[in-house]
Design a protein around this motif. Structure first.
Motif, PDB file in Angstrom:
ATOM      1  N   ARG A   1       0.807  -1.214   0.000  1.00 41.72           N
ATOM      2  CA  ARG A   1       0.000   0.000   0.000  1.00 41.72           C
ATOM      3  C   ARG A   1       0.843   1.267   0.000  1.00 41.72           C
ATOM      4  NH1 ARG A   1      -5.468  -0.943   3.624  1.00 41.72           N
ATOM      5  NH2 ARG A   1      -6.100  -2.906   2.650  1.00 41.72           N
ATOM      6  N   SER A   2       2.096   1.185   0.401  1.00 43.60           N
ATOM      7  CA  SER A   2       2.951   2.374   0.439  1.00 43.60           C
ATOM      8  C   SER A   2       3.573   2.688  -0.923  1.00 43.60           C
ATOM      9  CB  SER A   2       4.059   2.195   1.481  1.00 43.60           C
ATOM     10  OG  SER A   2       4.901   1.102   1.131  1.00 43.60           O
ATOM     11  N   TYR A   3       3.394   1.800  -1.901  1.00 45.97           N
ATOM     12  CA  TYR A   3       4.016   1.998  -3.217  1.00 45.97           C
ATOM     13  C   TYR A   3       3.407   3.204  -3.929  1.00 45.97           C
ATOM     14  CZ  TYR A   3       5.236   1.181  -8.097  1.00 45.97           C
ATOM     15  OH  TYR A   3       5.693   1.322  -9.381  1.00 45.97           O
ATOM     16  N   ARG A   4       4.257   4.048  -4.522  1.00 39.11           N
ATOM     17  CA  ARG A   4       3.828   5.214  -5.295  1.00 39.11           C
ATOM     18  C   ARG A   4       4.768   5.396  -6.468  1.00 39.11           C
ATOM     19  NH1 ARG A   4       0.405   8.578  -2.091  1.00 39.11           N
ATOM     20  NH2 ARG A   4       0.779  10.420  -3.351  1.00 39.11           N
ATOM     21  N   VAL A   5       4.216   5.765  -7.613  1.00 35.18           N
ATOM     22  CA  VAL A   5       5.046   6.079  -8.783  1.00 35.18           C
ATOM     23  C   VAL A   5       5.688   7.447  -8.595  1.00 35.18           C
ATOM     24  CG1 VAL A   5       4.967   6.589 -11.262  1.00 35.18           C
ATOM     25  CG2 VAL A   5       3.707   4.636 -10.350  1.00 35.18           C
ATOM     26  N   LYS A   6       4.912   8.420  -8.107  1.00 31.34           N
ATOM     27  CA  LYS A   6       5.412   9.769  -7.839  1.00 31.34           C
ATOM     28  C   LYS A   6       5.182  10.060  -6.356  1.00 31.34           C
ATOM     29  CE  LYS A   6       5.266  14.436  -9.852  1.00 31.34           C
ATOM     30  NZ  LYS A   6       5.301  15.244  -8.631  1.00 31.34           N
ATOM     31  N   GLN A   7       6.228  10.348  -5.650  1.00 29.76           N
ATOM     32  CA  GLN A   7       6.118  10.495  -4.206  1.00 29.76           C
ATOM     33  C   GLN A   7       5.288  11.699  -3.794  1.00 29.76           C
ATOM     34  OE1 GLN A   7       7.059   8.261  -1.878  1.00 29.76           O
ATOM     35  NE2 GLN A   7       7.560   6.970  -3.636  1.00 29.76           N
ATOM     36  N   GLU A   8       5.534  12.832  -4.424  1.00 27.36           N
ATOM     37  CA  GLU A   8       4.814  14.055  -4.089  1.00 27.36           C
ATOM     38  C   GLU A   8       3.888  14.428  -5.247  1.00 27.36           C
ATOM     39  OE1 GLU A   8       4.888  15.527  -1.205  1.00 27.36           O
ATOM     40  OE2 GLU A   8       6.426  14.177  -0.384  1.00 27.36           O
ATOM     41  N   ILE A   9       2.604  14.265  -5.043  1.00 31.77           N
ATOM     42  CA  ILE A   9       1.611  14.565  -6.083  1.00 31.77           C
ATOM     43  C   ILE A   9       0.849  15.824  -5.662  1.00 31.77           C
ATOM     44  CG2 ILE A   9      -0.421  13.722  -7.328  1.00 31.77           C
ATOM     45  CD1 ILE A   9       0.507  10.879  -6.612  1.00 31.77           C
ATOM     46  N   ASN A  10       0.749  16.790  -6.591  1.00 29.46           N
ATOM     47  CA  ASN A  10       0.007  18.012  -6.272  1.00 29.46           C
ATOM     48  C   ASN A  10      -1.088  18.260  -7.305  1.00 29.46           C
ATOM     49  OD1 ASN A  10       1.227  19.390  -8.555  1.00 29.46           O
ATOM     50  ND2 ASN A  10       3.073  19.629  -7.293  1.00 29.46           N
ATOM     51  N   ALA A  11      -1.858  19.302  -7.072  1.00 33.46           N
ATOM     52  CA  ALA A  11      -2.994  19.599  -7.945  1.00 33.46           C
ATOM     53  C   ALA A  11      -2.556  19.907  -9.367  1.00 33.46           C
ATOM     54  CB  ALA A  11      -3.804  20.757  -7.368  1.00 33.46           C
ATOM     55  N   ASP A  12      -1.382  20.504  -9.529  1.00 34.03           N
ATOM     56  CA  ASP A  12      -0.886  20.825 -10.872  1.00 34.03           C
ATOM     57  C   ASP A  12      -0.611  19.560 -11.678  1.00 34.03           C
ATOM     58  OD1 ASP A  12      -1.062  23.542 -10.559  1.00 34.03           O
ATOM     59  OD2 ASP A  12       1.001  23.777  -9.853  1.00 34.03           O
ATOM     60  N   ASP A  13      -0.163  18.500 -11.010  1.00 31.52           N
ATOM     61  CA  ASP A  13       0.076  17.223 -11.698  1.00 31.52           C
ATOM     62  C   ASP A  13      -1.223  16.706 -12.308  1.00 31.52           C
ATOM     63  OD1 ASP A  13       2.814  17.067 -10.999  1.00 31.52           O
ATOM     64  OD2 ASP A  13       2.288  16.238  -9.045  1.00 31.52           O
ATOM     65  N   LEU A  14      -2.307  16.853 -11.574  1.00 32.62           N
ATOM     66  CA  LEU A  14      -3.606  16.384 -12.059  1.00 32.62           C
ATOM     67  C   LEU A  14      -4.133  17.293 -13.161  1.00 32.62           C
ATOM     68  CD1 LEU A  14      -5.292  15.571  -8.631  1.00 32.62           C
ATOM     69  CD2 LEU A  14      -3.985  14.031 -10.086  1.00 32.62           C
ATOM     70  N   ARG A  15      -3.955  18.598 -12.996  1.00 31.01           N
ATOM     71  CA  ARG A  15      -4.504  19.567 -13.942  1.00 31.01           C
ATOM     72  C   ARG A  15      -3.771  19.526 -15.282  1.00 31.01           C
ATOM     73  NH1 ARG A  15      -4.017  23.466 -10.861  1.00 31.01           N
ATOM     74  NH2 ARG A  15      -6.028  23.264  -9.823  1.00 31.01           N
ATOM     75  N   ARG A  16      -2.487  19.229 -15.264  1.00 34.55           N
ATOM     76  CA  ARG A  16      -1.696  19.224 -16.498  1.00 34.55           C
ATOM     77  C   ARG A  16      -2.256  18.228 -17.511  1.00 34.55           C
ATOM     78  NH1 ARG A  16       2.810  18.042 -14.241  1.00 34.55           N
ATOM     79  NH2 ARG A  16       3.194  20.193 -13.599  1.00 34.55           N
ATOM     80  N   ARG A  17      -2.500  17.026 -17.081  1.00 35.78           N
ATOM     81  CA  ARG A  17      -3.052  16.011 -17.981  1.00 35.78           C
ATOM     82  C   ARG A  17      -4.486  16.339 -18.374  1.00 35.78           C
ATOM     83  NH1 ARG A  17      -2.259   9.527 -17.321  1.00 35.78           N
ATOM     84  NH2 ARG A  17      -3.846   8.817 -18.794  1.00 35.78           N
ATOM     85  N   LEU A  18      -5.222  16.935 -17.440  1.00 31.61           N
ATOM     86  CA  LEU A  18      -6.609  17.298 -17.695  1.00 31.61           C
ATOM     87  C   LEU A  18      -6.707  18.304 -18.843  1.00 31.61           C
ATOM     88  CD1 LEU A  18      -9.607  17.284 -16.897  1.00 31.61           C
ATOM     89  CD2 LEU A  18      -9.073  19.034 -15.198  1.00 31.61           C
ATOM     90  N   LEU A  19      -5.868  19.324 -18.829  1.00 33.22           N
ATOM     91  CA  LEU A  19      -5.912  20.354 -19.863  1.00 33.22           C
ATOM     92  C   LEU A  19      -5.563  19.794 -21.235  1.00 33.22           C
ATOM     93  CD1 LEU A  19      -4.293  23.347 -17.919  1.00 33.22           C
ATOM     94  CD2 LEU A  19      -6.714  22.989 -18.468  1.00 33.22           C
ATOM     95  N   ILE A  20      -4.598  18.886 -21.276  1.00 32.03           N
ATOM     96  CA  ILE A  20      -4.222  18.260 -22.555  1.00 32.03           C
ATOM     97  C   ILE A  20      -5.398  17.461 -23.109  1.00 32.03           C
ATOM     98  CG2 ILE A  20      -2.731  16.523 -23.630  1.00 32.03           C
ATOM     99  CD1 ILE A  20      -0.553  17.336 -21.614  1.00 32.03           C
ATOM    100  N   THR A  21      -6.059  16.712 -22.247  1.00 29.14           N
ATOM    101  CA  THR A  21      -7.200  15.892 -22.671  1.00 29.14           C
ATOM    102  C   THR A  21      -8.348  16.764 -23.158  1.00 29.14           C
ATOM    103  OG1 THR A  21      -6.592  14.192 -21.057  1.00 29.14           O
ATOM    104  CG2 THR A  21      -8.820  14.107 -21.951  1.00 29.14           C
ATOM    105  N   LEU A  22      -8.658  17.832 -22.426  1.00 31.64           N
ATOM    106  CA  LEU A  22      -9.775  18.698 -22.806  1.00 31.64           C
ATOM    107  C   LEU A  22      -9.502  19.389 -24.134  1.00 31.64           C
ATOM    108  CD1 LEU A  22     -10.967  20.324 -19.467  1.00 31.64           C
ATOM    109  CD2 LEU A  22     -11.519  18.121 -20.470  1.00 31.64           C
ATOM    110  N   ASP A  23      -8.273  19.846 -24.343  1.00 34.81           N
ATOM    111  CA  ASP A  23      -7.930  20.486 -25.620  1.00 34.81           C
ATOM    112  C   ASP A  23      -8.151  19.524 -26.780  1.00 34.81           C
ATOM    113  OD1 ASP A  23      -7.272  22.889 -24.469  1.00 34.81           O
ATOM    114  OD2 ASP A  23      -5.116  22.506 -24.407  1.00 34.81           O
ATOM    115  N   HIS A  24      -7.772  18.269 -26.577  1.00 35.48           N
ATOM    116  CA  HIS A  24      -7.945  17.264 -27.636  1.00 35.48           C
ATOM    117  C   HIS A  24      -9.426  17.017 -27.903  1.00 35.48           C
ATOM    118  CE1 HIS A  24      -7.281  13.722 -30.087  1.00 35.48           C
ATOM    119  NE2 HIS A  24      -8.114  13.048 -29.311  1.00 35.48           N
ATOM    120  N   GLU A  25     -10.224  16.894 -26.850  1.00 37.11           N
ATOM    121  CA  GLU A  25     -11.656  16.659 -27.012  1.00 37.11           C
ATOM    122  C   GLU A  25     -12.320  17.799 -27.789  1.00 37.11           C
ATOM    123  OE1 GLU A  25     -13.924  14.187 -25.998  1.00 37.11           O
ATOM    124  OE2 GLU A  25     -12.154  12.950 -25.669  1.00 37.11           O
ATOM    125  N   VAL A  26     -11.989  19.044 -27.441  1.00 39.71           N
ATOM    126  CA  VAL A  26     -12.574  20.200 -28.118  1.00 39.71           C
ATOM    127  C   VAL A  26     -12.148  20.233 -29.582  1.00 39.71           C
ATOM    128  CG1 VAL A  26     -12.579  22.720 -28.244  1.00 39.71           C
ATOM    129  CG2 VAL A  26     -12.814  21.581 -26.028  1.00 39.71           C
TER     130      VAL A  26
END
Length: 474
Positions: A71-96
């Motif tokens: 359960r302690s395994y993580r790919v990225k140790q420190e995850i922040n809101a920008d990490d989530l938003r970065r992929r979100l913006l790329i996906t939304l741009d593609h959808e539009v």
């Protein structure tokens, strides 16, 4: 110049599919969208963003590998809101971009602005620059979607006390969160943030959650949530929410007080119909802003006006909204339209996923249908071993009389993909023999269908012998 065969208000799943369908039938089509970009709630605040957030969270946390590495395994140790938003913006741009291209190549005209009826055939569009235009429509489709229900007693501030649209704009990931509402949206976000190691508490006034899902599946799902230390409080209403010393305090009806860094209010949505001036067209919405339609044609009480998508209520899925829009468009322009399929899949993109199609066990019992069930646990499959899965199950329900599949219900990894096998068998009126006699790729999670089919076949006892003898005689 402003006369159209078909005017669509809203460019979400129902609106886009309807507009393109009418355009392919060589009709002059206009889409009116009040947002700055096409796509509607589905692309910008609903389906696509929440599913992108889920996928990003599972990838960055290494959630899918924790069965092997702990359960302690993580790919990225420190995850922040920008990490989530970065992929979100790329996906939304593609959808539009894809949607804009679909409109362009099908010659669907677009107009940015807020629409309101002057009468059943005339729509006034107010643009952001102050220009006001009128358009004439032979037929109209209202696909305006919904927005979060925001009761006045909840002090929303857009940062720590938020709704399900505002959650996509948070600046920091909270260490703790209280989710008010255990509906689909609330449970999806609650489990996503739990996967991000946020301490999550869910408060629901009803005694149960997801009542339209098979009870056995919900019980398994609930066990998994509690096993990872999510707190589920049922049968309690929220009396008040306030900010105290930088923390959010939620007071329940029984006097219990909960505290967390963030509160997500996700107890319902309302149709975005309040600005349409429905009365001028002869329409009236219910107390949640939804419109009543003919379930076969999606025609409202005004013959030339149709409605589809979330604004007509359950099931409020992007997938079903698309079909509703297409059927409505065909009917509106006088083209043949098939009836909506009897069985459609319902997907809940929680962690873990839930997907269901057909009758639940409770519905089968209510209808007094003699039945048998078959169950497969993902840990029984070789693919499950390879993936390190220790949870997940597939359940099928069969009629004892006709041996036909009545329902398929799945909780676990890949549930929303796996369900389509059961959906096809359901709509083609297939029987338990399909799963027993056919070969499934090995190793795959789809092999669970074979296991569950054999489980049901074995439980049918002498009935299966009678079936074999009858087939041999034939």
């Amino acid at each position: 110049m402003n006369q159209y065969d078909f005017v669509v208000v809203g460019s979400g799943p129902a609106g886009r599919r309807a507009a393109i369908q009418a355009a392919k039938l060589e009709k002059k089509v206009l889409v009116i969208e009040k947002g700055t970009r096409v796509g509607g709630v589905s692309v910008h605040t609903g389906t696509i963003p929440s599913k992108t957030l889920r996928e990003t969270a599972l990838n960055l946390t290494g959630w899918r590998e924790r069965g092997f590495y702990g359960r302690s395994y993580r790919v990225k140790q420190e995850i922040n809101a920008d990490d989530l938003r970065r992929r979100l913006l790329i996906t939304l741009d593609h959808e539009v971009e894809v949607l804009e291209h679909q409109f362009s190549r099908n010659r669907v005209q677009q107009m940015r602005g807020t629409a309101r009826f002057l009468d059943a055939h005339t729509i006034e569009v107010s643009k952001e620059d102050g220009e006001v235009l009128q358009v004439q429509a032979k037929s109209v489709l209202l696909a305006v979607g919904t927005r979060p229900f925001k009761p006045s007693h909840i002090p929303f501030d857009g940062s720590s006390i938020i709704d399900s649209d505002e959650i996509l704009e948070i600046k920091e990931l909270p260490r703790s969160m209280i989710v008010i509402g255990a509906g689909v949206i609330g449970i999806e976000y609650a489990t996503i943030f739990s996967a991000l190691d946020t301490v999550v508490t869910v408060v629901e006034p009803r005694d149960t959650m997801l009542d339209f899902i098979d009870k056995e599946i919900v019980e398994d799902f609930t066990y998994q949530l509690r096993d990872r230390n999510m707190k589920l409080i049922f049968g309690q209403t929220v009396e008040g929410v306030e900010k105290v010393d930088g923390k959010c305090r939620v007071t329940l009806k029984n006097g219990r007080v909960l505290t967390a860094e963030m509160v997500l209010f996700a107890a319902g949505r309302v149709g975005a119909t309040d600005t349409l001036n429905l009365e001028a067209a002869g329409l009236e919405a219910d107390n949640r802003g939804r419109l009543k339609v003919n379930p076969d044609t999606f025609q409202t009480s005004v013959p030339n006006i149709y409605a589809a998508g979330d604004v007509v209520g359950f099931p409020s899925l992007a997938s079903t909204s698309m079909e509703q829009g297409r059927i409505a468009a065909r009917h509106a322009v006088g083209a043949p339209a098939h009836e909506p399929p009897q069985f459609f899949p319902y997907g809940i993109y929680a962690v873990p996923e839930i997907s269901t199609c057909g009758l639940t066990e409770e519905e089968v019992i209510q209808r007094a249908i003699p039945y048998e069930t078959g169950i497969a646990h993902f840990r029984e499959t070789s693919r499950g071993h390879i993936m390190g899965l220790d949870s997940g199950m597939l359940k099928m329900i069969f009629s004892l009389k006709t041996r036909r599949l009545l329902g398929v219900h799945i909780v676990g990894e890949g549930a929303t993909e796996l369900v389509h096998i059961g959906q096809a068998v359901l709509n083609l009126k297939g029987t338990v023999e399909y799963f027993v006699e056919n070969t499934f790729n090995y190793p795959t999670l789809a092999e669970a269908y074979k296991i569950a089919g054999l489980d049901a076949w074995n439980r049918m006892g002498e009935l299966k012998v009678e079936k074999v003898e009858r087939r041999a005689a034939e």
